[in-house]
Design a protein around this motif. Structure first.
Motif, short mmCIF file in Angstrom:
data_model
loop_
_atom_site.label_atom_id
_atom_site.label_comp_id
_atom_site.label_asym_id
_atom_site.label_seq_id
_atom_site.Cartn_x
_atom_site.Cartn_y
_atom_site.Cartn_z
N MET A 256 0.85 -1.19 0.00
CA MET A 256 0.00 0.00 0.00
C MET A 256 0.88 1.24 0.00
SD MET A 256 -3.05 1.29 0.01
CE MET A 256 -3.02 3.05 -0.40
N ARG A 257 0.76 2.08 -1.03
CA ARG A 257 1.51 3.33 -1.12
C ARG A 257 0.54 4.49 -1.25
NH1 ARG A 257 4.62 3.38 -6.34
NH2 ARG A 257 4.77 5.57 -5.74
N VAL A 258 0.97 5.66 -0.79
CA VAL A 258 0.16 6.87 -0.93
C VAL A 258 0.97 7.91 -1.70
CG1 VAL A 258 -1.07 8.73 0.25
CG2 VAL A 258 -1.08 6.41 1.22
N VAL A 259 0.36 8.48 -2.72
CA VAL A 259 0.96 9.57 -3.49
C VAL A 259 0.38 10.87 -2.96
CG1 VAL A 259 1.10 10.66 -5.76
CG2 VAL A 259 1.32 8.18 -5.55
N HIS A 260 1.25 11.76 -2.51
CA HIS A 260 0.80 13.00 -1.87
C HIS A 260 0.83 14.21 -2.80
CE1 HIS A 260 0.81 11.06 2.09
NE2 HIS A 260 1.98 10.53 1.76
N ASP A 261 1.56 14.14 -3.90
CA ASP A 261 1.80 15.35 -4.68
C ASP A 261 0.67 15.70 -5.66
OD1 ASP A 261 2.20 13.40 -6.57
OD2 ASP A 261 4.24 13.99 -7.11
N VAL A 262 -0.45 14.98 -5.61
CA VAL A 262 -1.60 15.37 -6.43
C VAL A 262 -2.69 16.02 -5.58
CG1 VAL A 262 -1.19 13.66 -8.23
CG2 VAL A 262 -2.62 13.04 -6.26
N TYR A 263 -2.44 16.18 -4.30
CA TYR A 263 -3.39 16.86 -3.42
C TYR A 263 -3.41 18.35 -3.75
CZ TYR A 263 -5.46 18.52 0.99
OH TYR A 263 -6.26 19.12 1.94
N GLY A 264 -4.58 18.91 -3.89
CA GLY A 264 -4.70 20.30 -4.31
C GLY A 264 -4.57 21.33 -3.22
N GLY A 265 -4.30 20.89 -1.97
CA GLY A 265 -4.19 21.82 -0.85
C GLY A 265 -5.44 21.91 -0.01
N ALA A 266 -6.55 21.41 -0.53
CA ALA A 266 -7.81 21.34 0.22
C ALA A 266 -8.70 20.34 -0.51
CB ALA A 266 -8.49 22.70 0.30
N TYR A 267 -9.56 19.68 0.24
CA TYR A 267 -10.48 18.73 -0.37
C TYR A 267 -11.37 19.45 -1.38
CZ TYR A 267 -14.32 15.43 -0.89
OH TYR A 267 -15.26 14.58 -1.40
N GLY A 268 -11.46 18.92 -2.59
CA GLY A 268 -12.30 19.51 -3.61
C GLY A 268 -11.62 20.57 -4.46
#
Length: 325
Positions: A256-268
């Motif tokens: 199980m891996r998580v990629v963090h660099d596609v998070y936009g800074g806030a949900y939505g």
């Protein structure tokens, strides 16, 4: 002619006792994108096509979560203001003749989220909006204790709901064995409440498929992380063990891996490069993605496909067909 049993039930016959309503058509198809365009071997699992309307990953969980719902019942659920979970829950409950009451919280919105919110408002019998997730959950708890409602948790994420995603992992393994696609080195999904990623990882472990689930994080790290996904997988494995008396393998941490660099800074909140990826997929296939979840996950899938060896599978969780016309 009775429907073909789910791979989950074929593997664990005792789970046939758990109430389930058939809402989707499985298996959902798989297809490959051209290597020369995406820069790596990239496949798509078309869960947007797993129901006649309002398909997507939520259908799989709702088959179990709505299993005891009858005409005239009331369903209660929660989600963000632009939640596809709220929309699909209301749509599927309506098919069963049930009413849906939803409580949502405000968050950054994007064009697709606004359309989803509007359609969900029309689908739900009663819908209210709170200022925060905590307030929303507190109101939902009060309603659950005061009235007789069928509770559908945030994102459909509970051991019962995650059975649908365990089945998805076993379904994928059957498609690999049938030669419909090669065994993927990695399976990329959006990571929000975590139920899809956790169930898939457990299903792949049960099937003995040596693939890594990659979650594209779309929410704050404090609530959206690998530790939570692994806890959810363990809780679902315990649920299956208690229900069947059979041994269930655990999900190894490195699967199980998580990629963090596609998070936009806030949900939505949209991500510019995710929109570019969404435009590419639309040009290649005509498939539309949403800015909250699937566009970010597809961007992560492009990144890992281009960097990694072997096939990558993007699990398409959003059905945009209902938005056309």
């Amino acid at each position: 002619m009775p429907p073909t049993p789910l791979p989950l039930v074929l593997r664990f016959p005792a789970l046939a006792r758990i109430p389930r309503v058939a809402l989707g058509g499985f298996p959902s198809p798989v297809e490959q994108l051209a290597d020369g365009v995406v820069g790596g071997e990239l496949w798509i699992k078309r869960d947007d096509l797993n129901a006649p309307a309002f398909g997507g990953n939520k259908v799989r969980a709702l088959e179990f979560l709505l299993g005891t719902v009858r005409a005239g019942d009331e369903v209660l659920t929660v989600g963000g203001e632009g939640s596809t979970h709220v929309l699909v829950t209301a749509a599927m409950a309506r098919q069963l003749g049930a009413r849906t009451r939803a409580i949502r919280w405000t968050h950054d919105m994007n064009p697709t989220a606004h359309v989803v919110a509007e359609r969900a408002s029309a689908m739900c019998t009663r819908i209210t909006t709170s200022a925060s997730p905590l307030t929303t959950l507190a109101r939902a708890f009060a309603l659950r204790t005061m009235g007789r409602v069928h509770w559908i948790p945030l994102g459909g994420t509970s051991p019962l709901g995650m059975l649908g995603h365990v089945n998805a992992g076993l379904e994928l393994a059957e498609q690999v064995r049938a030669g419909l696609l090669p065994a993927p080195q990695r399976v990329v999904v959006p990571l929000g409440s975590g139920g899809t990623a956790a169930g898939l990882a457990l299903g792949l472990a049960i099937a003995g498929l040596d693939s890594t689930v990659v979650g594209a994080r779309v929410g704050p790290r404090i609530a959206v992380n690998r530790a939570r996904v692994l806890r959810l997988a363990r809780s679902t494995a315990r649920y299956i063990r208690r229900s069947t008396g059979e041994r269930v393998p655990s999900v190894e941490r490195d699967r199980m891996r998580v990629v963090h660099d596609v998070y936009g800074g806030a949900y939505g909140r949209p991500l510019a490069r995710a929109r570019e990826g969404a435009e590419l997929l639309c040009q290649l296939t005509g498939v539309r993605l949403d800015d909250t979840y699937s566009a970010k996950a597809f961007t992560a899938a492009l990144d890992v496909a281009r960097r990694g060896d072997g096939p990558t599978l993007f699990w398409l969780t959003f059905d945009a067909r209902w938005m056309r016309g």
